[in-house]
Design a protein around this motif. Structure first.
Motif, PDB file in Angstrom:
ATOM      1  N   PHE A   9       3.179   4.088  -2.081  1.00 40.38           N
ATOM      2  CA  PHE A   9       2.150   4.613  -2.976  1.00 40.38           C
ATOM      3  C   PHE A   9       2.745   4.979  -4.333  1.00 40.38           C
ATOM      4  O   PHE A   9       2.197   4.627  -5.387  1.00 40.38           O
ATOM      5  N   VAL A  10       3.881   5.678  -4.336  1.00 39.79           N
ATOM      6  CA  VAL A  10       4.502   6.089  -5.592  1.00 39.79           C
ATOM      7  C   VAL A  10       4.956   4.859  -6.385  1.00 39.79           C
ATOM      8  O   VAL A  10       4.771   4.802  -7.613  1.00 39.79           O
ATOM      9  N   ALA A  11       5.524   3.872  -5.707  1.00 38.91           N
ATOM     10  CA  ALA A  11       5.971   2.666  -6.397  1.00 38.91           C
ATOM     11  C   ALA A  11       4.787   1.934  -7.029  1.00 38.91           C
ATOM     12  O   ALA A  11       4.870   1.445  -8.170  1.00 38.91           O
ATOM     13  N   ALA A  12       3.658   1.854  -6.304  1.00 38.69           N
ATOM     14  CA  ALA A  12       2.471   1.177  -6.832  1.00 38.69           C
ATOM     15  C   ALA A  12       1.866   1.955  -7.992  1.00 38.69           C
ATOM     16  O   ALA A  12       1.409   1.375  -8.991  1.00 38.69           O
ATOM     17  N   ALA A  13       1.876   3.288  -7.885  1.00 37.34           N
ATOM     18  CA  ALA A  13       1.352   4.109  -8.976  1.00 37.34           C
ATOM     19  C   ALA A  13       2.191   3.947 -10.236  1.00 37.34           C
ATOM     20  O   ALA A  13       1.661   3.876 -11.352  1.00 37.34           O
ATOM     21  N   ASP A  14       3.493   3.885 -10.085  1.00 39.89           N
ATOM     22  CA  ASP A  14       4.373   3.733 -11.249  1.00 39.89           C
ATOM     23  C   ASP A  14       4.255   2.343 -11.864  1.00 39.89           C
ATOM     24  O   ASP A  14       4.319   2.185 -13.100  1.00 39.89           O
ATOM     25  N   SER A  33      -0.246  -3.678   0.409  1.00 41.31           N
ATOM     26  CA  SER A  33      -1.675  -3.423   0.603  1.00 41.31           C
ATOM     27  C   SER A  33      -1.932  -2.732   1.936  1.00 41.31           C
ATOM     28  O   SER A  33      -2.743  -1.801   2.026  1.00 41.31           O
ATOM     29  N   LYS A  34      -1.247  -3.186   2.990  1.00 41.83           N
ATOM     30  CA  LYS A  34      -1.441  -2.585   4.314  1.00 41.83           C
ATOM     31  C   LYS A  34      -0.968  -1.128   4.331  1.00 41.83           C
ATOM     32  O   LYS A  34      -1.607  -0.254   4.925  1.00 41.83           O
ATOM     33  N   ARG A  35       0.165  -0.861   3.675  1.00 45.63           N
ATOM     34  CA  ARG A  35       0.670   0.518   3.655  1.00 45.63           C
ATOM     35  C   ARG A  35      -0.270   1.439   2.880  1.00 45.63           C
ATOM     36  O   ARG A  35      -0.524   2.572   3.308  1.00 45.63           O
ATOM     37  N   ILE A  36      -0.759   0.984   1.757  1.00 44.51           N
ATOM     38  CA  ILE A  36      -1.678   1.803   0.967  1.00 44.51           C
ATOM     39  C   ILE A  36      -2.957   2.058   1.756  1.00 44.51           C
ATOM     40  O   ILE A  36      -3.479   3.185   1.781  1.00 44.51           O
ATOM     41  N   ALA A  37      -3.448   1.020   2.429  1.00 39.48           N
ATOM     42  CA  ALA A  37      -4.668   1.179   3.228  1.00 39.48           C
ATOM     43  C   ALA A  37      -4.441   2.180   4.362  1.00 39.48           C
ATOM     44  O   ALA A  37      -5.313   3.010   4.668  1.00 39.48           O
ATOM     45  N   ALA A  38      -3.257   2.135   4.994  1.00 35.49           N
ATOM     46  CA  ALA A  38      -2.959   3.081   6.077  1.00 35.49           C
ATOM     47  C   ALA A  38      -2.896   4.514   5.556  1.00 35.49           C
ATOM     48  O   ALA A  38      -3.385   5.453   6.210  1.00 35.49           O
ATOM     49  N   LEU A  39      -2.312   4.680   4.369  1.00 33.57           N
ATOM     50  CA  LEU A  39      -2.218   6.024   3.785  1.00 33.57           C
ATOM     51  C   LEU A  39      -3.610   6.541   3.421  1.00 33.57           C
ATOM     52  O   LEU A  39      -3.916   7.726   3.623  1.00 33.57           O
ATOM     53  N   GLU A  40      -4.446   5.675   2.896  1.00 33.83           N
ATOM     54  CA  GLU A  40      -5.811   6.082   2.550  1.00 33.83           C
ATOM     55  C   GLU A  40      -6.583   6.494   3.795  1.00 33.83           C
ATOM     56  O   GLU A  40      -7.361   7.462   3.764  1.00 33.83           O
ATOM     57  N   ARG A  41      -6.380   5.779   4.905  1.00 39.25           N
ATOM     58  CA  ARG A  41      -7.048   6.166   6.157  1.00 39.25           C
ATOM     59  C   ARG A  41      -6.570   7.534   6.623  1.00 39.25           C
ATOM     60  O   ARG A  41      -7.351   8.379   7.073  1.00 39.25           O
ATOM     61  N   ARG A  46      -9.868   7.352  -1.205  1.00 39.74           N
ATOM     62  CA  ARG A  46      -9.382   6.184  -1.923  1.00 39.74           C
ATOM     63  C   ARG A  46      -8.326   6.642  -2.926  1.00 39.74           C
ATOM     64  O   ARG A  46      -8.539   7.605  -3.674  1.00 39.74           O
ATOM     65  N   LEU A  47      -7.211   5.937  -2.972  1.00 42.81           N
ATOM     66  CA  LEU A  47      -6.129   6.294  -3.889  1.00 42.81           C
ATOM     67  C   LEU A  47      -6.080   5.379  -5.108  1.00 42.81           C
ATOM     68  O   LEU A  47      -5.616   5.796  -6.174  1.00 42.81           O
ATOM     69  N   PHE A  48      -6.524   4.139  -4.960  1.00 46.56           N
ATOM     70  CA  PHE A  48      -6.472   3.167  -6.052  1.00 46.56           C
ATOM     71  C   PHE A  48      -7.831   2.496  -6.227  1.00 46.56           C
ATOM     72  O   PHE A  48      -8.600   2.321  -5.274  1.00 46.56           O
ATOM     73  N   THR A  49      -8.088   2.108  -7.450  1.00 46.28           N
ATOM     74  CA  THR A  49      -9.203   1.226  -7.772  1.00 46.28           C
ATOM     75  C   THR A  49      -8.631  -0.064  -8.320  1.00 46.28           C
ATOM     76  O   THR A  49      -7.811  -0.044  -9.252  1.00 46.28           O
ATOM     77  N   ARG A  50      -9.038  -1.216  -7.720  1.00 50.34           N
ATOM     78  CA  ARG A  50      -8.542  -2.515  -8.202  1.00 50.34           C
ATOM     79  C   ARG A  50      -9.236  -2.860  -9.513  1.00 50.34           C
ATOM     80  O   ARG A  50     -10.453  -2.690  -9.657  1.00 50.34           O
ATOM     81  N   THR A  51      -8.450  -3.324 -10.473  1.00 50.13           N
ATOM     82  CA  THR A  51      -8.968  -3.751 -11.785  1.00 50.13           C
ATOM     83  C   THR A  51      -8.375  -5.114 -12.107  1.00 50.13           C
ATOM     84  O   THR A  51      -7.391  -5.545 -11.470  1.00 50.13           O
ATOM     85  N   PRO A  52      -8.930  -5.807 -13.110  1.00 48.92           N
ATOM     86  CA  PRO A  52      -8.357  -7.109 -13.493  1.00 48.92           C
ATOM     87  C   PRO A  52      -6.893  -7.010 -13.906  1.00 48.92           C
ATOM     88  O   PRO A  52      -6.133  -7.987 -13.782  1.00 48.92           O
ATOM     89  N   ARG A  53      -6.490  -5.840 -14.365  1.00 48.79           N
ATOM     90  CA  ARG A  53      -5.099  -5.682 -14.821  1.00 48.79           C
ATOM     91  C   ARG A  53      -4.172  -5.178 -13.708  1.00 48.79           C
ATOM     92  O   ARG A  53      -2.971  -5.034 -13.922  1.00 48.79           O
TER      93      ARG A  53
END
Length: 311
Positions: A9-14, A33-41, A46-53
């Motif tokens: 999560f921290v790596a993806a946020a950075d 993606s699987k790790r983030i989804a597991a953490l959100e569960r 929800r921790l992230f919102t997918r955007t075009p960027r």
């Protein structure tokens, strides 16, 4: 909470992108993606919102991020506290004013970058148990008393032979002597209330008495070194032994004398004990320092019990 998911999560946020986080963590984007989804569960948000960027933190993700960083910092500190070479070297010196404490002060001056935890354990059984459990890395002791051999996994090396001195008050019959022989001490009362039956120093003084016919009394409660010095200063009939390197301070009015003992000089043997499988790198540094700082052979004209381990 799984730390791998928190780290992801921290790596993806950075990074702001799952793909960059995957490269940094050396895993696939699917794994991120699987790790983030597991953490959100686990968290129920929800921790992230997918955007075009890429991926942007939600409000909940922004709130969780500083706590996630702290979780990883705490985990790193926890591992570092026990990782070989990263935690302090823990050494038992028995007491703060004795020779072993002085040896460790010298080691610290020579190697100030090595972190130390100095312990003070009373008896050899407690010290050996602490070495075997990993609670301490080493201990200074007099070994090996007859009938109490060290366990096979405990190594030892003699590091210092400390001469004994006679400590008297100003009115003692030997107070003005520049030195005294062991034979001159016969018939004098040597008071040592700190001797405790069953300890290695009790075994040492028992052999000293048996060898030279001395009178050592361990009567009365042990109120510590200050009370011992007061009594020796005020009682002409009593003297005591102390190690040459024992550091004590007393009022100038006490007039105490430290007198070398000769023919032969009783020396107290200090050894370093450690577990043979202890990998702490500073332990090897300590052993090398002690080998270089202290004499490596028995001195002529000295005495110690025959059970002392050889050099």
């Amino acid at each position: 909470m799984d730390l791998d998911t928190v780290r992801t999560f921290v790596a993806a946020a950075d990074a702001g992108q799952f793909q960059e986080a995957a490269v940094e963590l050396a895993v696939t984007q699917q794994a991120v993606s699987k790790r983030i989804a597991a953490l959100e569960r686990d968290l129920g948000v929800r921790l992230f919102t997918r955007t075009p960027r890429g991926a942007e933190l939600t409000i909940d993700g922004q709130a969780f991020l500083p706590h996630a960083r702290e979780l990883l910092r705490v985990a790193e500190r926890a591992v570092a506290s026990v990782r070989t070479g990263h935690r302090p070297l823990r050494v038992d010196v028995i007491a703060s004013r004795v020779a072993a404490s002085g040896l460790m002060r010298g080691f610290h001056r020579a190697h100030p970058a090595i972190d130390l935890d100095v312990m003070m354990l009373f008896d050899i059984e407690t010290a050996v148990a602490a070495i075997r459990s990993g609670a301490i890395d080493a201990s200074f002791r007099a070994v090996a008393v007859p009938g109490r051999p060290l366990p096979e996994d405990i190594e030892s090396v003699r590091v210092l032979d400390e001469p004994l001195q006679l400590l008297t008050g100003p009115a003692h019959a030997l107070a003005d002597a520049r030195s005294v022989t062991v034979a001159q001490l016969v018939g004098h009362r040597i008071w040592m209330p700190g001797i405790v039956p069953g300890t290695e120093w009790a075994a040492y003084y028992d052999d000293l008495v048996a060898e030279f016919g001395l009178t050592i009394e361990a009567t009365g409660p042990n109120f510590g070194s200050d009370a011992l010095l007061d009594t020796i200063a005020d009682t002409p009939a009593l003297a005591t032994f102390m190690g040459e390197q024992t550091r004590l301070v007393w009022p100038a009015g006490h007039g105490l004398r430290r007198i070398p003992v000769t023919d032969p000089t009783p020396v107290y043997p200090h050894s370093l004990l450690w577990h043979r499988d202890n990998p702490h790198p500073a332990l090897a540094t300590l052993r090398a320092h002690l080998a270089a700082a202290t004499p490596g052979r028995d001195a002529a004209g000295t005495w110690m019990p025959n059970w002392v381990i050889p050099r």
